[in-house]
Scaffold this active site. Sequence first.
Site, mmCIF file in Angstrom:
data_model
loop_
_atom_site.group_PDB
_atom_site.id
_atom_site.type_symbol
_atom_site.label_atom_id
_atom_site.label_comp_id
_atom_site.label_asym_id
_atom_site.label_seq_id
_atom_site.Cartn_x
_atom_site.Cartn_y
_atom_site.Cartn_z
ATOM 1 N N LYS A 1 0.764 -1.369 -0.012
ATOM 2 C CA LYS A 1 0.201 0.170 -0.076
ATOM 3 C C LYS A 1 0.848 1.161 0.283
ATOM 4 O O LYS A 1 1.789 1.337 0.617
ATOM 5 C CB LYS A 1 -0.948 -0.029 1.266
ATOM 6 C CG LYS A 1 -2.003 0.917 1.146
ATOM 7 C CD LYS A 1 -2.855 0.740 2.499
ATOM 8 C CE LYS A 1 -4.164 1.892 2.586
ATOM 9 N NZ LYS A 1 -4.918 1.563 3.808
ATOM 10 N N SER B 1 -9.938 2.147 3.159
ATOM 11 C CA SER B 1 -9.163 2.532 1.925
ATOM 12 C C SER B 1 -8.119 1.841 1.130
ATOM 13 O O SER B 1 -7.506 2.089 0.079
ATOM 14 C CB SER B 1 -8.056 3.609 2.787
ATOM 15 O OG SER B 1 -7.222 2.887 3.559
ATOM 16 N N SER C 1 -9.750 -0.473 7.023
ATOM 17 C CA SER C 1 -9.268 -0.424 5.709
ATOM 18 C C SER C 1 -8.689 -1.544 5.184
ATOM 19 O O SER C 1 -8.351 -1.582 3.845
ATOM 20 C CB SER C 1 -8.394 0.844 5.810
ATOM 21 O OG SER C 1 -8.927 2.072 5.852
#
Lengths: 499, 98
Positions: free
Chosen positions: A80, A155, A179
């Site tokens: 990420k 997210s 997330s």
Amino acid sequence: MSGLHKKPSSELAQMLRSGEVTSVQLTELFLDRAEKLNPLTNSFLKINRQTALEQAKHADELIQAGKAPSVLTGVPIAVKDNLTTTDAITTAGSKILENYLPQYDSTVVSKLRAAAMPILGKTNLDEFAMGSSTEFSAYGPSKNPWDLERIPGGSGGGSSSAVSGFLAPIAIGSDTGGSIRFPAAATGSVGAKPTYGAVSRYGLIALASSLDQVGPVTNDVLDAALLQDVIAGHDPMDSTSLVDSLGQMADFASKTDVKGLRVGVIKQLASDGFQPGVKARFDESIQLLIDAGAEIVEVDCPSFEYAVSAYYLILPAEASSNLARFDAVRFGQRVLPEGNPTIERVMAATREAGFGPEVKRRIILGTYALSSGYYDAYYGSAQKVRTLIQQDFAKAFASADVLISPTAPTTAFKFGEKLDDPLAMYLNDVATIPANLAGIPGISVPNGLAENDLPSGLQILAAAQNDGVMYSAAAGIEKLQNDQWGKRMIDFAPELEVN
Amino acid sequence: MSEITPENVRHLASLARILVTDEEVEKLAKELDVIVESVAMVKGAVSDDTPATSHPIPMSNVYREDVVKPSLSQQQALSNAPDQADGKFKVNAILDEE
């Protein structure tokens, strides 16, 4: 070698060790898929072909010399984009960090390098991880491989779409209020948030420091456990890092018997407000557990009613403070305003241009929650709610080994559906937020298809530092489900094809 | 009664060092008002004697050994600076001349 891209990382690792495949071959396979399919899913903000292949070559040398430093050595991984990497721009999904090349690796990335896991690239996220859909990324949303008109969760929708679309075999996410877990549920994959402090936050671009935790994004529970074993451990660079080891998660994930397991069903997360299909799949899973000999108990967590509210005071408060570092001095964009550019006006113009709407909303909300005259009523009360939620969990774990709930009230929604209604977007995290407030571990596993043949998720929570108990229960439930379906749920996903 | 007025938003944005347009102020005031009205329920959930939790896993006095270790060079530290001069971060004037 066909179908190699769908194999779990644990199997790929075995093939690497037995010499059936090399890390360079595997890394090339996934780089090719990522380059071909990323225009469809927008999972990656950056694909690192050159460095990934160099790392793969190094991994092959280690494996051939019998010196593989980890079980997962040679398995390529996606990271990420809110974790710093010295060899790739790290944007955190924000325009303000468009050209930011970090001077240091995050501890998690250092551990991946030490394990010789080639890093395929950096994955998309809502700006600074603020969001549940990736629609707040400054670089466009990621798409759900099950239906490209729908969100992949957020997210961490870049990592979830990469793993569920088989652009990467395994990935790293971060979870502040869900997330990792909601994207897993929305894409039919697996996502785990370890106990707060189990994985170092050093080099994780901070959202809310008392809630943030890095964790695995995978296609099965064993892979998640194996990856947690790679990235967990005490780090002197993170003062909130746990000192003691929580044990080998992969050992726990190999125990799949749920007979006698005390499973708590959270009353407040098993009633209204859940999509009918999501609720039906959840009820079926409870029956599946009963049939397998688990003991189901209902647990009452009355303070959960206040969890979302407390979270949306604590998170913005911490975020408004953390994001003060974007001051146009040491890193990031600098925008000169018209007229007399004093440092204060430069900061305001830079933050206006560099931050997107959700980030501004949360910074201003946090500034309000912390401002004089409101601090006690809002931020202070929210911190007290946090205590009440911990007390609810303590009571619940006195009568149950693990707690279960649907991971989210809905399946993946369509783009734009909740974009103009911040509160509706916030409520999507109702089931995942309590774990962050209490610091306990949580995992989402596939729980069958609900409305429109879209995946739903089952969340399993364990007491703080009992990540092993969580992995055993998750592996047990996963086995019951896979036996019932005859294959993994992710194998029902449509093939991604480029026209 | 509205908790968040456009004047509040303007003030908060200036505290947070974010330039906002009149249009943004109106929009933010409406959105934040709805959010604040909803999250305000926490006030009724707790009492004076409920202890506050700031950190999920209790820890206190986490120190490290005070030893000198290699760190970033001056050049590395400045590598992301929007502007620099003489090995230092260069910023705009702090005081307004007007």
